[in-house]
Design a protein around this motif. Structure first.
Motif, short mmCIF file in Angstrom:
data_model
loop_
_atom_site.label_atom_id
_atom_site.label_comp_id
_atom_site.label_asym_id
_atom_site.label_seq_id
_atom_site.Cartn_x
_atom_site.Cartn_y
_atom_site.Cartn_z
N ASP A 298 37.51 0.35 58.06
CA ASP A 298 37.14 1.02 56.82
C ASP A 298 36.53 0.05 55.82
OD1 ASP A 298 38.09 3.47 57.74
OD2 ASP A 298 40.13 3.03 57.06
N GLU A 299 36.60 -1.24 56.12
CA GLU A 299 36.09 -2.26 55.21
C GLU A 299 34.59 -2.46 55.42
OE1 GLU A 299 38.29 -5.82 55.68
OE2 GLU A 299 40.25 -4.88 55.36
N GLU A 300 33.93 -2.87 54.35
CA GLU A 300 32.51 -3.20 54.44
C GLU A 300 32.34 -4.54 55.14
OE1 GLU A 300 30.46 -3.07 50.77
OE2 GLU A 300 30.97 -0.97 50.35
N PHE A 301 31.29 -4.67 55.92
CA PHE A 301 31.03 -5.94 56.60
C PHE A 301 29.53 -6.15 56.71
CE2 PHE A 301 31.85 -2.57 59.72
CZ PHE A 301 30.66 -2.56 60.43
N SER A 302 29.16 -7.40 56.89
CA SER A 302 27.75 -7.75 56.99
C SER A 302 27.20 -7.34 58.34
CB SER A 302 27.58 -9.27 56.80
OG SER A 302 26.26 -9.66 57.13
N ARG A 303 25.94 -6.91 58.36
CA ARG A 303 25.28 -6.61 59.63
C ARG A 303 24.49 -7.80 60.14
NH1 ARG A 303 24.91 -1.38 61.54
NH2 ARG A 303 24.23 -2.50 63.40
N ASN A 304 24.55 -8.95 59.46
CA ASN A 304 23.84 -10.13 59.92
C ASN A 304 24.56 -10.77 61.11
OD1 ASN A 304 21.82 -10.01 58.00
ND2 ASN A 304 22.94 -11.27 56.52
N ASP B 268 25.65 -17.02 52.98
CA ASP B 268 26.10 -17.25 51.61
C ASP B 268 24.93 -17.29 50.63
OD1 ASP B 268 28.67 -17.33 52.56
OD2 ASP B 268 28.82 -19.52 52.54
N ARG B 269 23.80 -17.83 51.08
CA ARG B 269 22.63 -17.95 50.22
C ARG B 269 21.85 -16.64 50.11
NH1 ARG B 269 20.99 -22.91 47.99
NH2 ARG B 269 22.80 -24.30 48.18
N GLY B 270 22.19 -15.68 50.95
CA GLY B 270 21.51 -14.40 50.88
C GLY B 270 20.13 -14.40 51.50
N TYR B 271 19.87 -15.34 52.41
CA TYR B 271 18.56 -15.33 53.08
C TYR B 271 18.46 -14.10 53.97
CZ TYR B 271 18.57 -20.28 51.73
OH TYR B 271 18.63 -21.45 51.02
N VAL B 272 17.26 -13.56 54.09
CA VAL B 272 17.07 -12.36 54.90
C VAL B 272 16.99 -12.75 56.38
CG1 VAL B 272 15.59 -10.37 55.35
CG2 VAL B 272 15.85 -11.23 53.00
N PHE B 273 17.87 -12.17 57.19
CA PHE B 273 17.86 -12.41 58.63
C PHE B 273 16.74 -11.58 59.26
CE2 PHE B 273 22.29 -14.25 59.67
CZ PHE B 273 22.28 -15.00 58.50
N TYR B 274 16.25 -12.05 60.38
CA TYR B 274 15.06 -11.48 61.02
C TYR B 274 15.32 -10.09 61.59
CZ TYR B 274 10.87 -11.43 63.98
OH TYR B 274 9.67 -11.11 64.59
N ASN B 275 14.31 -9.24 61.50
CA ASN B 275 14.32 -7.92 62.14
C ASN B 275 13.21 -7.89 63.18
OD1 ASN B 275 13.66 -5.10 62.72
ND2 ASN B 275 15.07 -4.59 61.06
N VAL B 276 13.56 -7.85 64.44
CA VAL B 276 12.57 -7.96 65.50
C VAL B 276 11.65 -6.74 65.57
CG1 VAL B 276 14.02 -6.96 67.32
CG2 VAL B 276 12.27 -8.63 67.93
N LYS B 277 12.13 -5.59 65.11
CA LYS B 277 11.31 -4.39 65.16
C LYS B 277 10.18 -4.41 64.14
CE LYS B 277 14.50 -1.03 67.17
NZ LYS B 277 15.19 0.27 66.95
N MET C 6 15.10 -15.96 58.33
CA MET C 6 15.82 -16.74 59.34
C MET C 6 15.61 -16.12 60.71
SD MET C 6 17.02 -18.95 57.31
CE MET C 6 17.94 -19.89 58.54
N ARG C 7 15.03 -16.89 61.64
CA ARG C 7 14.61 -16.30 62.91
C ARG C 7 15.37 -16.83 64.13
NH1 ARG C 7 8.57 -14.59 64.73
NH2 ARG C 7 9.19 -13.75 66.75
N GLU D 124 10.66 -23.37 49.67
CA GLU D 124 11.94 -23.63 49.00
C GLU D 124 13.12 -23.35 49.92
OE1 GLU D 124 9.64 -21.53 47.93
OE2 GLU D 124 8.77 -22.48 46.13
N VAL D 125 13.04 -22.22 50.64
CA VAL D 125 14.12 -21.87 51.56
C VAL D 125 14.19 -22.86 52.71
CG1 VAL D 125 14.98 -20.13 53.17
CG2 VAL D 125 14.03 -19.43 50.96
N ILE D 126 13.04 -23.20 53.25
CA ILE D 126 13.00 -24.15 54.37
C ILE D 126 13.62 -25.48 53.96
CG2 ILE D 126 11.45 -25.50 55.85
CD1 ILE D 126 9.55 -23.09 55.84
N GLU D 127 13.27 -25.96 52.79
CA GLU D 127 13.81 -27.24 52.32
C GLU D 127 15.32 -27.15 52.13
OE1 GLU D 127 14.50 -31.01 51.17
OE2 GLU D 127 12.67 -30.23 52.10
#
Length: 466
Positions: free
Chosen positions: A149-155, A194-203, A209-210, A234-237
């Motif tokens: 019932d708890e929220e969780f990350s889909r990353n 933690d930084r909130g970077y967007v994880f890759y969506n293959v579709k 982040m790939r 900036e993100v890469i660095e």
């Protein structure tokens, strides 16, 4: 609606292609998906059928095979990697040995081969020197996730779920690569999360982040290559600075900006961020420099056993001209060079050829020559005339085997011996049949490069017929 065919209290017969099990019924051969083993007594249900072949799933286990053992990995049920970890290792070796002979006789129609016993792996866990993990914003959900019932990350940062190209399951611990591999992956995931970077969506081919590739070596070196899907400096660095600071044991650090629709990176620029440009693999008194795009056998310990067999089969006595086809970073070429007059290596990837030349120079080997290009274009009559007719050919092609034009050139150049190394004995057997009019397959030596999988490496010796 078609009638669902079920079979009850049947005994799993044997292993088949790609590590699946089979049951030979009165209706034909049935391939059974899932973690079953020969000797299991089960109920099955056919899920699809094509002519005399069918695929089924297990609906109930009545009794378990004596060749079973307890899986060691928590991800066994969902991961498609070490699919045979529920099978006793000696039994795995028996099936791999049988597979080589079956392919030679059924596909290649080759008889009279002296089959040597498979070379078992001494190290059966944490044996790989290269792993690749994928970021995804659409994580595969476990039963616990779906019941929570708890929220969780889909990353997620992990491996693809079998048959689901867009699903990645979160890996907590992988038993394929030594430390600090698991720590690097988990820390990178948590940092990006933690930084909130967007994880890759293959579709949609969106997200930052790939992918991450971790390479280790028997010298203790560690290389990390992070793939980003967008050019955000900036993100890469931030990511690369974190990796450098957090893991001082990383000796070589790279990143790649890959905006293509797939993760392949041989055609992308690998940007060197920190540390050395290469990691080092050692074999006998040789040192091999492995770059971010270099091919090196992923099991260093068993690669040494494989190359010793190839060198022994080549039967070199200092005066031979040797062709090493699909040479990669020149590991085999340099490994046998001191026993030959001259070694000619051919490889498709330019960066790998550059590494092969550096490896020869590093080890003081002066009798090697390396050429880059498509094998079927490079290896022709003109090339053979220029380089000299080979006395011995060592070939280690990709899983698809050799092109027919390459085989034709080999036949016309008539080396005394051919040493054929293969990671796919089905295509190897096909190629050996094409060579069998002029060459006799004398010996075959399987090597277990990948314990707990159905894969087997094999070395075949061919000698020119009288």
């Amino acid at each position: 609606m078609p009638t669902i065919k079920r079979y009850e209290n049947i005994t799993i017969t044997d292993f088949a292609a790609e590590g699946k099990c089979i049951y030979k019924s009165e209706d034909g051969v049935i391939f059974i998906d899932g973690h079953v083993a020969p000797g299991d007594v089960v109920d099955i249900e056919v899920v699809r059928r094509k002519k005399k072949l069918a695929h089924a799933v297990v609906t109930k286990f009545h009794s378990l095979s004596e060749m079973r053992t307890d899986p060691y990995c928590q991800h066994f049920e969902v991961c498609g990697g070490c699919r045979w970890q529920h099978i006793d290792y000696p039994e795995q070796l028996k099936f791999k040995q049988k597979q080589v002979q079956d392919h030679f006789e059924r596909i290649g129609k080759i008889k009279g081969v002296d089959y040597y016993p498979i070379v078992a792996a001494k190290t059966r866990l944490f044996y790989r020197n290269k792993l690749e993990y994928t970021f995804s914003n659409y994580r595969w959900l476990t039963i616990d996730d779906m019941n929570s019932d708890e929220e969780f990350s889909r990353n997620a940062l992990g491996y693809h779920v079998p048959k689901c190209f867009d699903r990645i399951f979160q890996v907590e611990k992988c038993h394929l690569q030594t430390d600090p591999s698991n720590a690097i992956r988990n820390a990178l995931f948590q940092f990006a999360e933690d930084r909130g970077y967007v994880f890759y969506n293959v579709k949609t081919n969106e997200g930052m982040m790939r992918n991450v590739i971790i390479r280790t070596s028997n010298s203790g070196d560690v290389m990390v290559i992070v793939q980003f899907a967008e050019p955000q400096p900036e993100v890469i660095e931030e990511v690369m600075a974190f990796m450098k600071a957090e893991f001082t044991g990383i000796t070589s650090l790279y990143y790649i900006i890959n905006q293509k629709g797939n993760d392949s990176y041989q055609d992308q620029e690998a940007v060197h961020y920190a540390g050395e440009r290469y990691i080092r693999e050692t074999m006998e008194d040789l040192t091999f420099m492995v770059g971010p795009k270099s091919f090196y056998q992923t099991n260093s310990e068993q690669a040494y056993e494989l190359y010793k067999i190839a060198r022994d089969y080549a039967q070199l006595s200092d005066h031979e001209i040797v062709y090493d086809l699909y040479t990669g970073t020149g590991t085999i070429a340099n490994f046998v060079a001191r026993n030959a007059k001259k070694v000619i290596g051919v490889e498709y990837i330019k960066e790998a050829v550059a590494d092969a030349r550096k490896n020869s120079e590093l080890n003081g080997i002066a009798n090697t020559r390396f050429y880059a290009g498509d094998m079927k274009r490079v290896l022709n009559e003109e090339f053979v005339k220029k380089q000299g007719r080979p006395d011995v050919i060592i070939t280690d092609p990709p899983r698809a085997g050799m092109d027919s034009s390459v085989i034709a050139t080999i036949l016309s150049s008539s080396p005394s011996r051919i040493v054929y190394i293969s990671c796919n004995t089905a295509t190897q057997a096909r190629d050996l049949e094409l060579l069998s009019g002029k060459y006799k397959v004398v010996r075959a030596q399987p090597v277990d490069m990948f314990p707990h999988t159905h894969h087997v490496e094999n070395v075949a010796l061919l000698e020119l017929r009288d």
